[in-house]
Scaffold this motif. Structure first.
Motif, PDB file in Angstrom:
ATOM      1  N   VAL A  30       0.870  -1.121   0.050  1.00  0.00           N
ATOM      2  CA  VAL A  30       0.069   0.139   0.105  1.00  0.00           C
ATOM      3  C   VAL A  30       0.762   1.297  -0.025  1.00  0.00           C
ATOM      4  O   VAL A  30       0.581   2.251  -0.881  1.00  0.00           O
ATOM      5  N   ILE A  31       1.965   1.261   0.770  1.00  0.00           N
ATOM      6  CA  ILE A  31       2.771   2.461   1.059  1.00  0.00           C
ATOM      7  C   ILE A  31       3.506   2.721  -0.533  1.00  0.00           C
ATOM      8  O   ILE A  31       3.614   3.678  -1.138  1.00  0.00           O
ATOM      9  N   VAL A  32       4.083   1.604  -0.826  1.00  0.00           N
ATOM     10  CA  VAL A  32       4.538   1.678  -2.552  1.00  0.00           C
ATOM     11  C   VAL A  32       3.883   2.044  -3.584  1.00  0.00           C
ATOM     12  O   VAL A  32       4.015   3.197  -4.461  1.00  0.00           O
ATOM     13  N   LEU A  33       2.405   1.566  -3.561  1.00  0.00           N
ATOM     14  CA  LEU A  33       1.471   2.108  -4.611  1.00  0.00           C
ATOM     15  C   LEU A  33       0.931   3.523  -4.224  1.00  0.00           C
ATOM     16  O   LEU A  33       0.656   4.162  -5.388  1.00  0.00           O
ATOM     17  N   TRP A  34       0.750   3.695  -3.201  1.00  0.00           N
ATOM     18  CA  TRP A  34       0.340   5.311  -2.866  1.00  0.00           C
ATOM     19  C   TRP A  34       1.618   6.316  -3.150  1.00  0.00           C
ATOM     20  O   TRP A  34       1.078   7.298  -3.674  1.00  0.00           O
ATOM     21  N   GLY A  35       2.719   5.793  -2.900  1.00  0.00           N
ATOM     22  CA  GLY A  35       3.899   6.712  -3.466  1.00  0.00           C
ATOM     23  C   GLY A  35       3.890   6.904  -5.010  1.00  0.00           C
ATOM     24  O   GLY A  35       4.235   7.838  -5.158  1.00  0.00           O
ATOM     25  N   LEU A  36       3.640   5.579  -5.465  1.00  0.00           N
ATOM     26  CA  LEU A  36       3.717   5.791  -7.053  1.00  0.00           C
ATOM     27  C   LEU A  36       2.515   6.449  -7.644  1.00  0.00           C
ATOM     28  O   LEU A  36       2.357   7.371  -8.444  1.00  0.00           O
ATOM     29  N   ALA A  37       1.403   6.195  -7.283  1.00  0.00           N
ATOM     30  CA  ALA A  37       0.140   6.694  -7.752  1.00  0.00           C
ATOM     31  C   ALA A  37      -0.648   7.783  -6.977  1.00  0.00           C
ATOM     32  O   ALA A  37      -1.369   8.321  -7.797  1.00  0.00           O
ATOM     33  N   GLY A  38      -0.039   8.300  -5.795  1.00  0.00           N
ATOM     34  CA  GLY A  38      -0.693   9.201  -4.984  1.00  0.00           C
ATOM     35  C   GLY A  38      -0.456  10.584  -5.791  1.00  0.00           C
ATOM     36  O   GLY A  38      -1.689  11.248  -5.888  1.00  0.00           O
ATOM     37  N   PRO A  39       0.574  11.244  -6.368  1.00  0.00           N
ATOM     38  CA  PRO A  39       0.454  12.392  -7.218  1.00  0.00           C
ATOM     39  C   PRO A  39      -0.537  12.150  -8.535  1.00  0.00           C
ATOM     40  O   PRO A  39      -1.073  13.252  -8.848  1.00  0.00           O
ATOM     41  N   ALA A  40      -0.639  11.292  -9.225  1.00  0.00           N
ATOM     42  CA  ALA A  40      -1.324  11.047 -10.261  1.00  0.00           C
ATOM     43  C   ALA A  40      -2.821  11.301  -9.959  1.00  0.00           C
ATOM     44  O   ALA A  40      -3.844  11.925 -10.426  1.00  0.00           O
ATOM     45  N   LEU A  41      -3.249  10.496  -8.801  1.00  0.00           N
ATOM     46  CA  LEU A  41      -4.589  10.482  -8.182  1.00  0.00           C
ATOM     47  C   LEU A  41      -4.936  11.892  -7.599  1.00  0.00           C
ATOM     48  O   LEU A  41      -6.007  12.336  -7.902  1.00  0.00           O
ATOM     49  N   GLY A  42      -3.969  12.670  -7.068  1.00  0.00           N
ATOM     50  CA  GLY A  42      -4.121  13.937  -6.827  1.00  0.00           C
ATOM     51  C   GLY A  42      -4.226  14.877  -7.859  1.00  0.00           C
ATOM     52  O   GLY A  42      -5.200  15.605  -7.938  1.00  0.00           O
ATOM     53  N   GLY A  43      -3.853  14.748  -8.991  1.00  0.00           N
ATOM     54  CA  GLY A  43      -4.012  15.585 -10.196  1.00  0.00           C
ATOM     55  C   GLY A  43      -5.318  15.386 -10.711  1.00  0.00           C
ATOM     56  O   GLY A  43      -6.112  16.449 -11.143  1.00  0.00           O
ATOM     57  N   VAL A  44      -5.755  14.146 -10.791  1.00  0.00           N
ATOM     58  CA  VAL A  44      -7.207  13.603 -11.218  1.00  0.00           C
ATOM     59  C   VAL A  44      -7.937  14.180 -10.271  1.00  0.00           C
ATOM     60  O   VAL A  44      -9.131  14.880 -11.046  1.00  0.00           O
ATOM     61  N   PHE A  45      -7.819  14.301  -9.008  1.00  0.00           N
ATOM     62  CA  PHE A  45      -8.787  14.980  -8.027  1.00  0.00           C
ATOM     63  C   PHE A  45      -8.842  16.172  -8.304  1.00  0.00           C
ATOM     64  O   PHE A  45      -9.998  16.970  -8.302  1.00  0.00           O
ATOM     65  N   ASP A  46      -7.733  16.887  -8.308  1.00  0.00           N
ATOM     66  CA  ASP A  46      -7.724  18.454  -8.580  1.00  0.00           C
ATOM     67  C   ASP A  46      -8.415  18.738  -9.978  1.00  0.00           C
ATOM     68  O   ASP A  46      -9.260  19.595 -10.110  1.00  0.00           O
ATOM     69  N   ALA A  47      -8.286  18.148 -11.052  1.00  0.00           N
ATOM     70  CA  ALA A  47      -9.054  18.332 -12.382  1.00  0.00           C
ATOM     71  C   ALA A  47     -10.376  18.214 -12.055  1.00  0.00           C
ATOM     72  O   ALA A  47     -11.166  18.896 -12.651  1.00  0.00           O
ATOM     73  N   ALA A  48     -10.768  17.190 -11.397  1.00  0.00           N
ATOM     74  CA  ALA A  48     -12.301  17.100 -11.464  1.00  0.00           C
ATOM     75  C   ALA A  48     -13.034  17.916 -10.301  1.00  0.00           C
ATOM     76  O   ALA A  48     -14.001  18.686 -10.684  1.00  0.00           O
ATOM     77  N   ILE A  49     -12.337  18.647  -9.418  1.00  0.00           N
ATOM     78  CA  ILE A  49     -12.896  19.702  -8.487  1.00  0.00           C
ATOM     79  C   ILE A  49     -12.651  20.843  -9.560  1.00  0.00           C
ATOM     80  O   ILE A  49     -13.642  21.745  -9.438  1.00  0.00           O
ATOM     81  N   ASP A  50     -11.824  21.235 -10.352  1.00  0.00           N
ATOM     82  CA  ASP A  50     -11.749  22.324 -11.088  1.00  0.00           C
ATOM     83  C   ASP A  50     -12.730  22.233 -12.031  1.00  0.00           C
ATOM     84  O   ASP A  50     -13.554  23.427 -12.258  1.00  0.00           O
ATOM     85  N   ARG A  51     -13.134  21.333 -12.608  1.00  0.00           N
ATOM     86  CA  ARG A  51     -14.429  21.317 -13.563  1.00  0.00           C
ATOM     87  C   ARG A  51     -15.554  21.401 -12.863  1.00  0.00           C
ATOM     88  O   ARG A  51     -16.563  21.935 -13.355  1.00  0.00           O
TER      89      ARG A  51
END
Length: 55
Positions: A30-51
């Motif tokens: 979980v820690i490794v996957l969160w470290g790899l996918a965390g920034p990408a998921l954050g970007g997706v979330f920010d884009a969704a909120i902006d829309r």
């Protein structure tokens, strides 16, 4: 009566290290996957909120 009870408890004690190892390995994954996918998921979330805020 006590012999049977002790035998059962002794068998159950051998399973604890396996569960601990599985838990630690799962936490590590979980820690490794969160470290790899965390920034990408954050970007997706920010884009969704902006829309949503753009409407």
């Amino acid at each position: 009566m006590r012999r049977g009870r002790n035998r059962v408890l002794g068998e159950e004690r051998g399973d604890v290290p396996g569960w601990v190892l599985i838990t630690l390995m799962t936490a590590g994954l979980v820690i490794v996957l969160w470290g790899l996918a965390g920034p990408a998921l954050g970007g997706v979330f920010d884009a969704a909120i902006d829309r949503v805020m753009g409407f």
